[in-house]
Design an enzyme around this catalytic site. Structure first.
Site, PDB file in Angstrom:
ATOM      1  N   GLY A 104      18.141  25.754  -0.935  1.00 29.85           N
ATOM      2  CA  GLY A 104      18.149  25.147   0.396  1.00 29.85           C
ATOM      3  C   GLY A 104      19.493  24.534   0.763  1.00 29.85           C
ATOM      4  CE  LYS A 106      15.523  19.171   2.778  1.00 30.63           C
ATOM      5  NZ  LYS A 106      16.886  19.319   2.259  1.00 30.63           N
TER       6      LYS A 106
HETATM    7  P1  NDP Z   1      16.818  24.466  -4.587  1.00 26.82           P
HETATM    8  O1  NDP Z   1      15.800  24.329  -5.643  1.00 26.82           O
HETATM    9  O2  NDP Z   1      16.450  24.969  -3.242  1.00 26.82           O
HETATM   10  O3  NDP Z   1      17.981  25.442  -5.140  1.00 26.82           O
HETATM   11  C1  NDP Z   1      18.581  25.246  -6.389  1.00 26.82           C
HETATM   12  C2  NDP Z   1      19.647  26.318  -6.621  1.00 26.82           C
HETATM   13  O4  NDP Z   1      20.304  26.025  -7.854  1.00 26.82           O
HETATM   14  C3  NDP Z   1      19.074  27.724  -6.779  1.00 26.82           C
HETATM   15  O5  NDP Z   1      20.002  28.651  -6.252  1.00 26.82           O
HETATM   16  C4  NDP Z   1      18.965  27.888  -8.293  1.00 26.82           C
HETATM   17  O6  NDP Z   1      19.143  29.227  -8.717  1.00 26.82           O
HETATM   18  C5  NDP Z   1      20.184  27.107  -8.758  1.00 26.82           C
HETATM   19  N1  NDP Z   1      20.004  26.572 -10.120  1.00 26.82           N
HETATM   20  C6  NDP Z   1      19.170  25.578 -10.498  1.00 26.82           C
HETATM   21  N2  NDP Z   1      19.300  25.342 -11.824  1.00 26.82           N
HETATM   22  C7  NDP Z   1      20.231  26.229 -12.273  1.00 26.82           C
HETATM   23  C8  NDP Z   1      20.801  26.482 -13.542  1.00 26.82           C
HETATM   24  N3  NDP Z   1      20.457  25.782 -14.627  1.00 26.82           N
HETATM   25  N4  NDP Z   1      21.742  27.469 -13.649  1.00 26.82           N
HETATM   26  C9  NDP Z   1      22.105  28.184 -12.547  1.00 26.82           C
HETATM   27  N5  NDP Z   1      21.590  27.987 -11.327  1.00 26.82           N
HETATM   28  C10 NDP Z   1      20.682  27.003 -11.180  1.00 26.82           C
HETATM   29  O7  NDP Z   1      17.518  23.044  -4.489  1.00 26.82           O
HETATM   30  P2  NDP Z   1      18.356  22.456  -3.263  1.00 26.82           P
HETATM   31  O8  NDP Z   1      19.283  23.510  -2.796  1.00 26.82           O
HETATM   32  O9  NDP Z   1      17.451  21.816  -2.302  1.00 26.82           O
HETATM   33  O10 NDP Z   1      19.167  21.268  -3.965  1.00 26.82           O
HETATM   34  C11 NDP Z   1      20.234  21.528  -4.862  1.00 26.82           C
HETATM   35  C12 NDP Z   1      20.941  20.230  -5.184  1.00 26.82           C
HETATM   36  O11 NDP Z   1      21.579  19.754  -4.014  1.00 26.82           O
HETATM   37  C13 NDP Z   1      19.986  19.115  -5.642  1.00 26.82           C
HETATM   38  O12 NDP Z   1      20.546  18.478  -6.750  1.00 26.82           O
HETATM   39  C14 NDP Z   1      19.957  18.170  -4.443  1.00 26.82           C
HETATM   40  O13 NDP Z   1      19.744  16.822  -4.835  1.00 26.82           O
HETATM   41  C15 NDP Z   1      21.356  18.359  -3.897  1.00 26.82           C
HETATM   42  N6  NDP Z   1      21.501  17.994  -2.494  1.00 26.82           N
HETATM   43  C16 NDP Z   1      22.491  17.123  -2.173  1.00 26.82           C
HETATM   44  C17 NDP Z   1      22.690  16.745  -0.879  1.00 26.82           C
HETATM   45  C18 NDP Z   1      23.779  15.787  -0.555  1.00 26.82           C
HETATM   46  O14 NDP Z   1      23.776  15.270   0.570  1.00 26.82           O
HETATM   47  N7  NDP Z   1      24.743  15.540  -1.432  1.00 26.82           N
HETATM   48  C19 NDP Z   1      21.833  17.259   0.217  1.00 26.82           C
HETATM   49  C20 NDP Z   1      20.839  18.216  -0.229  1.00 26.82           C
HETATM   50  C21 NDP Z   1      20.682  18.552  -1.537  1.00 26.82           C
HETATM   51  P3  NDP Z   1      17.977  30.358  -8.671  1.00 26.82           P
HETATM   52  O15 NDP Z   1      17.944  30.856  -7.255  1.00 26.82           O
HETATM   53  O16 NDP Z   1      18.464  31.361  -9.636  1.00 26.82           O
HETATM   54  O17 NDP Z   1      16.697  29.665  -9.087  1.00 26.82           O
END
Ligand code: NDP
Length: 289
Positions: free
Chosen positions: A134, A71
């Site tokens: 993201g 992306k």
């Molecule tokens: P990223 O990896 O970019 O970000 C993940 C975020 O979640 C980070 O802020 C991370 O925190 C946090 N995180 C992950 N695991 C934990 C945990 N165990 N405890 C606390 N915080 C946690 O992922 P994306 O943003 O790309 O995707 C996130 C979700 O959104 C995915 O499941 C994806 O499938 C979903 N999604 C859904 C869409 C839809 O249309 N419904 C569209 C796009 C995405 P840290 O910064 O501390 O690592």
């Protein structure tokens, strides 16, 4: 009438990408409107991304979705970008128009649209966002551009959380603040819309839910999840029990797919057909929404 055996091609580049269900809803939409389009789900590694991008024009493709990890890598290939995509700094949808690659980000727009479909307005709302990745960034920027009063970012990694706050403050009118996530976090008083933008609760980890104090959720809140499989997560169930209105990640996914559909075809997307196709794909019964 002259026959045309050549389909218009769109699709997605990602890695991993095998479990990306977008093709199901896009293909259902094309079939419903009798459009000769094909959506192809393609594994493209970062090493091969350059050659894959260069093939778009050679293959006369209409457009493309980008998912992890492409992306941001796609940005240097674009001729134009939407304002929101510039702020978010990531693109998930390209349309090829008059030989130009035009990038947009429909993740956050899909979220805003899904809320609108449930009669939830963003205007003057105070948002609390769990996560700063993201999806969180796209959602935060679009909510702020849609008139949200403030965005409070709760995130485990402080620098990720603070960077997102900075982006909102620099590029939108909304207020923004960061809260660390080092304990069972209460939902800030005054929150109108609470969003889980982390992958917590995604299948197969369906019993997991974000570590917040669920007793601080109140009936006047709207609570939404980005997780779309299952569509009704433990997070949403816990919010519904406290009387909050809930909006699932499946709606966001379909709204985003519908926006892409319109960008590529110029036609209004058959939302219901696309939504039902995805529900069928995930074996979700009628009572799941
Ligand atoms: P990223 O990896 O970019 O970000 C993940 C975020 O979640 C980070 O802020 C991370 O925190 C946090 N995180 C992950 N695991 C934990 C945990 N165990 N405890 C606390 N915080 C946690 O992922 P994306 O943003 O790309 O995707 C996130 C979700 O959104 C995915 O499941 C994806 O499938 C979903 N999604 C859904 C869409 C839809 O249309 N419904 C569209 C796009 C995405 P840290 O910064 O501390 O690592």
């Amino acid at each position: 009438m002259k026959k045309n055996y050549r389909a218009e091609l769109v699709g997605v580049f990602g890695d991993p990408v095998d479990d990306n269900p977008t093709g199901v809803l896009e293909e259902a939409g094309f079939a419903a409107l009798g459009l000769n389009y094909r959506y192809i789900t393609m594994k493209v590694t970062p090493e091969d991304f350059d050659i894959a991008m260069k093939s778009l024009k050679a293959l006369h493709m209409k457009g493309m979705n980008l998912t992890m990890p492409h992306k941001i890598a796609v940005l240097p290939y674009l001729d134009e970008m939407s304002e929101a995509a510039k702020i978010i700094g990531a693109v998930n949808t390209i349309v090829i128009r008059d030989g130009k690659l035009v990038g947009d980000n429909t993740d956050g727009k899909g979220f805003v649209q899904a809320l609108r479909m449930e009669q939830v307005s963003l205007k003057d709302k105070r948002i609390t966002l769990l996560g700063a990745g993201g999806a969180a960034k796209a959602i935060a920027v679009e909510c702020a551009l849609a008139g949200a009063a403030s965005v409070t970012v709760i995130n485990r990694n402080q620098s990720h959380g603070e960077e997102l706050v900075q982006t909102i403050l620099e590029h939108t009118e909304a207020k923004a603040a960061y809260l660390p996530w080092d304990r069972t976090q209460p939902v800030p008083t005054g929150t109108d819309i609470l969003i889980n933008a982390t992958p917590i609760g995604f299948a197969p980890n369906v019993t997991a839910k974000p570590d917040i104090d669920y007793d601080t959720i109140t009936p006047n809140m709207t609570v939404s999840d980005v997780v779309f499989n299952p569509d009704i997560t433990e997070f949403l169930k816990a919010a519904a029990v406290r009387g909050a209105k809930t909006v699932s990640g499946l709606g966001m996914l379909v709204c985003q797919g519908a926006l892409n559909f319109t960008i590529w075809t110029g036609r209004e997307a058959p939302y219901d057909v696309m939504y039902q196709a995805l529900k069928k794909e995930f074996n979700l019964g009628a009572g799941n929404m």
